[in-house]
Motif scaffolding. Structure first.
Motif, PDB file in Angstrom:
ATOM      1  N   MET A   1      -3.595  37.660  12.602  1.00 25.49           N
ATOM      2  CA  MET A   1      -3.698  36.401  13.299  1.00 25.49           C
ATOM      3  C   MET A   1      -4.293  36.649  14.685  1.00 25.49           C
ATOM      4  SD  MET A   1      -0.725  33.563  13.983  1.00 25.49           S
ATOM      5  CE  MET A   1       0.336  34.646  14.896  1.00 25.49           C
ATOM      6  N   ASN A   2      -5.380  35.943  14.971  1.00 28.21           N
ATOM      7  CA  ASN A   2      -6.043  36.054  16.263  1.00 28.21           C
ATOM      8  C   ASN A   2      -6.280  34.643  16.789  1.00 28.21           C
ATOM      9  OD1 ASN A   2      -7.369  37.056  18.502  1.00 28.21           O
ATOM     10  ND2 ASN A   2      -9.335  37.179  17.452  1.00 28.21           N
ATOM     11  N   ILE A   3      -5.312  34.120  17.524  1.00 28.00           N
ATOM     12  CA  ILE A   3      -5.356  32.742  18.000  1.00 28.00           C
ATOM     13  C   ILE A   3      -6.234  32.646  19.241  1.00 28.00           C
ATOM     14  CG2 ILE A   3      -3.991  30.808  18.871  1.00 28.00           C
ATOM     15  CD1 ILE A   3      -3.390  31.515  15.936  1.00 28.00           C
ATOM     16  N   ILE A   4      -7.116  31.679  19.216  1.00 30.25           N
ATOM     17  CA  ILE A   4      -7.950  31.350  20.373  1.00 30.25           C
ATOM     18  C   ILE A   4      -7.561  29.936  20.802  1.00 30.25           C
ATOM     19  CG2 ILE A   4     -10.302  30.887  21.164  1.00 30.25           C
ATOM     20  CD1 ILE A   4     -11.206  32.864  18.923  1.00 30.25           C
ATOM     21  N   VAL A   5      -7.269  29.749  22.088  1.00 32.71           N
ATOM     22  CA  VAL A   5      -6.987  28.412  22.622  1.00 32.71           C
ATOM     23  C   VAL A   5      -8.159  28.019  23.497  1.00 32.71           C
ATOM     24  CG1 VAL A   5      -5.452  27.005  24.022  1.00 32.71           C
ATOM     25  CG2 VAL A   5      -4.492  28.769  22.543  1.00 32.71           C
ATOM     26  N   LYS A   6      -8.704  26.847  23.228  1.00 33.95           N
ATOM     27  CA  LYS A   6      -9.891  26.387  23.950  1.00 33.95           C
ATOM     28  C   LYS A   6      -9.885  24.874  24.058  1.00 33.95           C
ATOM     29  CE  LYS A   6     -13.843  26.082  21.651  1.00 33.95           C
ATOM     30  NZ  LYS A   6     -13.963  24.631  21.643  1.00 33.95           N
ATOM     31  N   SER A   7     -10.726  24.373  24.934  1.00 38.39           N
ATOM     32  CA  SER A   7     -10.907  22.937  25.062  1.00 38.39           C
ATOM     33  C   SER A   7     -11.460  22.385  23.749  1.00 38.39           C
ATOM     34  CB  SER A   7     -11.887  22.661  26.206  1.00 38.39           C
ATOM     35  OG  SER A   7     -12.124  21.292  26.342  1.00 38.39           O
ATOM     36  N   MET A   8     -10.953  21.233  23.334  1.00 37.88           N
ATOM     37  CA  MET A   8     -11.422  20.616  22.088  1.00 37.88           C
ATOM     38  C   MET A   8     -12.802  20.012  22.346  1.00 37.88           C
ATOM     39  SD  MET A   8      -9.586  17.670  19.776  1.00 37.88           S
ATOM     40  CE  MET A   8      -9.853  16.345  20.956  1.00 37.88           C
ATOM     41  N   ASP A   9     -13.801  20.478  21.606  1.00 35.62           N
ATOM     42  CA  ASP A   9     -15.171  20.043  21.852  1.00 35.62           C
ATOM     43  C   ASP A   9     -15.856  19.444  20.627  1.00 35.62           C
ATOM     44  OD1 ASP A   9     -15.178  20.961  24.576  1.00 35.62           O
ATOM     45  OD2 ASP A   9     -15.379  22.993  23.800  1.00 35.62           O
ATOM     46  N   SER A  10     -15.866  20.177  19.541  1.00 31.01           N
ATOM     47  CA  SER A  10     -16.685  19.785  18.386  1.00 31.01           C
ATOM     48  C   SER A  10     -15.991  18.745  17.507  1.00 31.01           C
ATOM     49  CB  SER A  10     -17.010  21.020  17.535  1.00 31.01           C
ATOM     50  OG  SER A  10     -15.850  21.448  16.835  1.00 31.01           O
ATOM     51  N   LYS A  15     -11.387  16.818  14.142  1.00 32.32           N
ATOM     52  CA  LYS A  15     -10.814  16.581  12.813  1.00 32.32           C
ATOM     53  C   LYS A  15      -9.629  17.519  12.572  1.00 32.32           C
ATOM     54  CE  LYS A  15     -15.015  14.796  10.722  1.00 32.32           C
ATOM     55  NZ  LYS A  15     -16.102  15.003   9.776  1.00 32.32           N
ATOM     56  N   GLY A  16      -9.735  18.760  13.025  1.00 29.88           N
ATOM     57  CA  GLY A  16      -8.633  19.711  12.901  1.00 29.88           C
ATOM     58  C   GLY A  16      -7.432  19.282  13.715  1.00 29.88           C
ATOM     59  N   LYS A  17      -7.672  18.799  14.928  1.00 27.33           N
ATOM     60  CA  LYS A  17      -6.592  18.290  15.780  1.00 27.33           C
ATOM     61  C   LYS A  17      -5.911  17.114  15.086  1.00 27.33           C
ATOM     62  CE  LYS A  17      -5.176  15.311  19.228  1.00 27.33           C
ATOM     63  NZ  LYS A  17      -4.963  13.874  19.103  1.00 27.33           N
ATOM     64  N   ALA A  18      -6.690  16.230  14.513  1.00 30.99           N
ATOM     65  CA  ALA A  18      -6.140  15.056  13.813  1.00 30.99           C
ATOM     66  C   ALA A  18      -5.248  15.496  12.655  1.00 30.99           C
ATOM     67  CB  ALA A  18      -7.268  14.166  13.307  1.00 30.99           C
ATOM     68  N   THR A  57      -7.580  17.853  26.058  1.00 30.98           N
ATOM     69  CA  THR A  57      -6.974  18.349  24.830  1.00 30.98           C
ATOM     70  C   THR A  57      -7.485  19.765  24.546  1.00 30.98           C
ATOM     71  OG1 THR A  57      -6.818  16.105  23.953  1.00 30.98           O
ATOM     72  CG2 THR A  57      -6.626  17.897  22.365  1.00 30.98           C
ATOM     73  N   TYR A  58      -6.549  20.631  24.210  1.00 31.13           N
ATOM     74  CA  TYR A  58      -6.850  22.031  23.924  1.00 31.13           C
ATOM     75  C   TYR A  58      -6.345  22.348  22.532  1.00 31.13           C
ATOM     76  CZ  TYR A  58      -7.811  22.002  28.825  1.00 31.13           C
ATOM     77  OH  TYR A  58      -8.345  21.677  30.046  1.00 31.13           O
ATOM     78  N   VAL A  59      -7.140  23.080  21.776  1.00 33.03           N
ATOM     79  CA  VAL A  59      -6.783  23.398  20.398  1.00 33.03           C
ATOM     80  C   VAL A  59      -6.538  24.900  20.252  1.00 33.03           C
ATOM     81  CG1 VAL A  59      -7.898  21.420  19.298  1.00 33.03           C
ATOM     82  CG2 VAL A  59      -9.246  23.468  19.772  1.00 33.03           C
ATOM     83  N   ALA A  60      -5.590  25.231  19.386  1.00 33.56           N
ATOM     84  CA  ALA A  60      -5.322  26.617  19.001  1.00 33.56           C
ATOM     85  C   ALA A  60      -5.998  26.830  17.662  1.00 33.56           C
ATOM     86  CB  ALA A  60      -3.822  26.865  18.907  1.00 33.56           C
ATOM     87  N   ILE A  61      -6.865  27.812  17.601  1.00 31.75           N
ATOM     88  CA  ILE A  61      -7.668  28.057  16.396  1.00 31.75           C
ATOM     89  C   ILE A  61      -7.343  29.440  15.848  1.00 31.75           C
ATOM     90  CG2 ILE A  61     -10.022  28.293  15.511  1.00 31.75           C
ATOM     91  CD1 ILE A  61     -10.881  26.344  17.744  1.00 31.75           C
ATOM     92  N   ASP A  62      -7.107  29.481  14.546  1.00 30.60           N
ATOM     93  CA  ASP A  62      -6.870  30.739  13.831  1.00 30.60           C
ATOM     94  C   ASP A  62      -7.864  30.808  12.678  1.00 30.60           C
ATOM     95  OD1 ASP A  62      -5.788  33.134  12.913  1.00 30.60           O
ATOM     96  OD2 ASP A  62      -4.164  32.151  11.817  1.00 30.60           O
ATOM     97  N   ASP A  63      -8.716  31.798  12.716  1.00 27.37           N
ATOM     98  CA  ASP A  63      -9.700  32.001  11.649  1.00 27.37           C
ATOM     99  C   ASP A  63     -10.513  30.735  11.380  1.00 27.37           C
ATOM    100  OD1 ASP A  63     -11.055  33.566   9.786  1.00 27.37           O
ATOM    101  OD2 ASP A  63      -9.680  32.994   8.160  1.00 27.37           O
ATOM    102  N   GLY A  64     -10.924  30.063  12.444  1.00 27.59           N
ATOM    103  CA  GLY A  64     -11.770  28.876  12.323  1.00 27.59           C
ATOM    104  C   GLY A  64     -11.031  27.576  12.078  1.00 27.59           C
ATOM    105  N   ASN A  65      -9.717  27.635  11.911  1.00 23.12           N
ATOM    106  CA  ASN A  65      -8.936  26.420  11.624  1.00 23.12           C
ATOM    107  C   ASN A  65      -8.034  26.062  12.794  1.00 23.12           C
ATOM    108  OD1 ASN A  65      -9.791  26.145   8.832  1.00 23.12           O
ATOM    109  ND2 ASN A  65      -8.583  27.974   8.471  1.00 23.12           N
TER     110      ASN A  65
END
Length: 159
Positions: A1-10, A15-18, A57-65
């Motif tokens: 698991m390699n979590i990246i937290v970033k500003s929600m942009d795309s 859609k992932g946040k939703a 809004t910031y999203v946590a992404i794991d393996d593109g999700n």
């Protein structure tokens, strides 16, 4: 698991946040809020919100999700010294992995210029209350009943 937290942009991140918003409410709040509210909380409604209000809004992404998200903001002219954490949600399979902590750390960093920090949490959600207390938030005794949820929120503050 390699979590990246970033500003929600795309759009994909929105859609992932939703999805996380919809899924986490149905996972965590099924026994806390009214069934009528959860029935109305559709994935489409959550997407509408994600696309309408992407700011702060910031999203946590794991393996593109997207597996979690956080939203925080200042209260502006009404209360220039107050910053609010409006949401921290993580998919249940990521409970205990540190994702929520990463999101909280980003929230506190983004709100560091505010002398007061606040959030609202369901009164009957001991897991979330305990999480916030670990960061120094405390219940200040302020409550509000949310008719649509058929539940009460409490305010927690950090100075």
């Amino acid at each position: 698991m390699n979590i990246i937290v970033k500003s929600m942009d795309s759009d994909d991140e929105k859609k992932g946040k939703a999805y996380v918003h919809w899924k986490s409410w149905h996972e965590a709040y099924e026994s806390l809020v009214s069934k009528a509210y959860l029935d109305k909380l559709t994935i489409q409604k959550c997407e509408e919100w994600a696309f309408s209000w992407p700011e702060n809004t910031y999203v946590a992404i794991d393996d593109g999700n997207v597996v979690g998200f956080m939203c925080c903001f200042g209260h502006g002219e009404d209360a220039p010294d107050v910053g609010e954490i409006n949401a921290i949600y993580v998919l249940s399979e990521y409970y205990g992995t540190g994702v929520a902590q990463q999101l909280m750390d980003i929230a506190l960093e983004k709100l560091k210029k505010y002398s007061k920090k606040e959030l609202w949490v369901l009164k009957d959600n001991p897991r979330a209350i305990a999480f916030y207390k670990k960061y120094g938030f405390y219940e200040d005794g302020t409550e509000k009943y949310l008719k649509n949820l058929e539940d009460t929120e409490i305010r927690m503050l950090m100075k």
